[in-house]
Motif scaffolding. Sequence first.
Motif, PDB file in Angstrom:
ATOM      1  N   GLU A 158      13.107  -6.245  -7.056  1.00 50.04           N
ATOM      2  CA  GLU A 158      12.023  -7.209  -7.263  1.00 50.04           C
ATOM      3  C   GLU A 158      10.724  -6.518  -7.675  1.00 50.04           C
ATOM      4  O   GLU A 158       9.664  -7.143  -7.720  1.00 50.04           O
TER       5      GLU A 158
ATOM      6  N   VAL B   4       4.936 -12.192  -0.043  1.00 50.96           N
ATOM      7  CA  VAL B   4       5.829 -13.343  -0.247  1.00 50.96           C
ATOM      8  C   VAL B   4       7.233 -12.859  -0.592  1.00 50.96           C
ATOM      9  O   VAL B   4       8.232 -13.362  -0.053  1.00 50.96           O
ATOM     10  N   THR B   5       7.320 -11.865  -1.462  1.00 55.84           N
ATOM     11  CA  THR B   5       8.622 -11.320  -1.847  1.00 55.84           C
ATOM     12  C   THR B   5       9.294 -10.634  -0.665  1.00 55.84           C
ATOM     13  O   THR B   5      10.509 -10.783  -0.456  1.00 55.84           O
TER      14      THR B   5
ATOM     15  N   THR C 197      -0.531 -14.660   1.055  1.00 56.81           N
ATOM     16  CA  THR C 197      -0.218 -15.190  -0.281  1.00 56.81           C
ATOM     17  C   THR C 197      -0.046 -14.077  -1.315  1.00 56.81           C
ATOM     18  O   THR C 197       0.241 -14.367  -2.478  1.00 56.81           O
TER      19      THR C 197
ATOM     20  N   VAL D 101       8.979 -11.284   2.557  1.00 55.38           N
ATOM     21  CA  VAL D 101       9.497 -12.293   3.480  1.00 55.38           C
ATOM     22  C   VAL D 101      10.733 -12.968   2.905  1.00 55.38           C
ATOM     23  O   VAL D 101      11.735 -13.180   3.612  1.00 55.38           O
ATOM     24  N   ASN D 102      10.691 -13.300   1.629  1.00 60.63           N
ATOM     25  CA  ASN D 102      11.849 -13.957   0.993  1.00 60.63           C
ATOM     26  C   ASN D 102      13.093 -13.079   1.067  1.00 60.63           C
ATOM     27  O   ASN D 102      14.197 -13.569   1.342  1.00 60.63           O
ATOM     28  N   VAL D 103      12.923 -11.791   0.828  1.00 58.65           N
ATOM     29  CA  VAL D 103      14.060 -10.868   0.881  1.00 58.65           C
ATOM     30  C   VAL D 103      14.577 -10.735   2.313  1.00 58.65           C
ATOM     31  O   VAL D 103      15.793 -10.771   2.554  1.00 58.65           O
TER      32      VAL D 103
ATOM     33  N   GLN E  35      14.427 -12.845   4.633  1.00 59.53           N
ATOM     34  CA  GLN E  35      15.038 -14.097   5.065  1.00 59.53           C
ATOM     35  C   GLN E  35      16.255 -14.470   4.224  1.00 59.53           C
ATOM     36  O   GLN E  35      16.847 -15.529   4.429  1.00 59.53           O
ATOM     37  N   SER E  36      16.649 -13.577   3.324  1.00 58.74           N
ATOM     38  CA  SER E  36      17.780 -13.854   2.437  1.00 58.74           C
ATOM     39  C   SER E  36      19.104 -13.791   3.185  1.00 58.74           C
ATOM     40  O   SER E  36      19.202 -13.205   4.280  1.00 58.74           O
TER      41      SER E  36
ATOM     42  N   ASP F 181       1.659 -11.612  -3.571  1.00 56.69           N
ATOM     43  CA  ASP F 181       3.013 -11.703  -4.131  1.00 56.69           C
ATOM     44  C   ASP F 181       3.970 -10.719  -3.466  1.00 56.69           C
ATOM     45  O   ASP F 181       5.151 -11.020  -3.266  1.00 56.69           O
TER      46      ASP F 181
ATOM     47  N   GLY G 109       5.823 -14.934   8.181  1.00 65.15           N
ATOM     48  CA  GLY G 109       7.206 -15.427   8.172  1.00 65.15           C
ATOM     49  C   GLY G 109       8.030 -14.808   9.282  1.00 65.15           C
ATOM     50  O   GLY G 109       7.886 -13.623   9.588  1.00 65.15           O
TER      51      GLY G 109
END
Length: 302
Positions: free
Chosen positions: A85, A275-276, A270, A278-280, A282-283, A272, A135
Amino acid sequence: MKKLLKALSVMGLSLGLLAACGTADDDAAEQQNQDDQTQGSGEEDEAGAENGEEATGELVELVVGASNVPHAEILEFAKPLLAEEGIDLDIVSFTDYVLPNEALAAHELDANYFQHIPYLNAQNEDHGYGFVNAGGIHIEPIGVYSQEYSSLEELPDGAEIIMSDSVADHGRILMMLEEQGLITLAEGAGIGASIDDIVENPHDFQFLARVEAALLPIAYENGEGDAVLINSNYALDAGLNPLEDAIALESGDQDNPYVNVIAVNAGDETDDRIVTLVNVLQSEEVKQFILDKYNGAVVPAE
């Protein structure tokens, strides 16, 4: 004769002028060609540089502080996923609960990953930090460990129960003991419960909240007290298996308020990169890693 010489002279002058013009034109053409080649080379170099940047995928650094186990291990697994990413993850490991927040407040870290929400809230209140939860990632059920007894029911009257000196952990410990039927807390005490909220203690347990969380495994190994309550991250780091070695284990339900979070300075949630991150984390890939590696001793959050 004079006419012939004059004619030859005129002809020579004309040829010379033609030759001079030809040379000038040739020189100009050659110079233009060189300029075109230089410009073209520059454009190609610039395009090559741009393509090179795209090809190499220059990464943006993200510095995250974490407890050794399981937080740093989870981040290590996520590191290549984050690289895909565009993020170069720099993991800074800590062995206590104080320094990661001090480093975050000093902006030496972009985020930290070691604490649950009640602890985060308490740290903000006690130290004036401006941290926010970016997160939730996982839950670490707290366990009861004993060198002498194999169940809570075996604990004798007056047993000494050692727990963390972190007030933020007291509520979860006491609520767990209440669920086991060993004590009763004042109505509404909830996650903020303290030892003073115990209204019924039929076995006259002695609660000793004087050991730093990171040192609880040492207290257990030294045989201090009749039972020691240890956070799973420190238990794992000390080579204990919460599922096998604990005589009782806190529920790992997804609605557990003690979910471990990514903490950042207010406003950075916020970013980027955050955010990335946390998204990873939580994947599904990371959730499966947590389930496979810790077999229930660490539970992914939803």
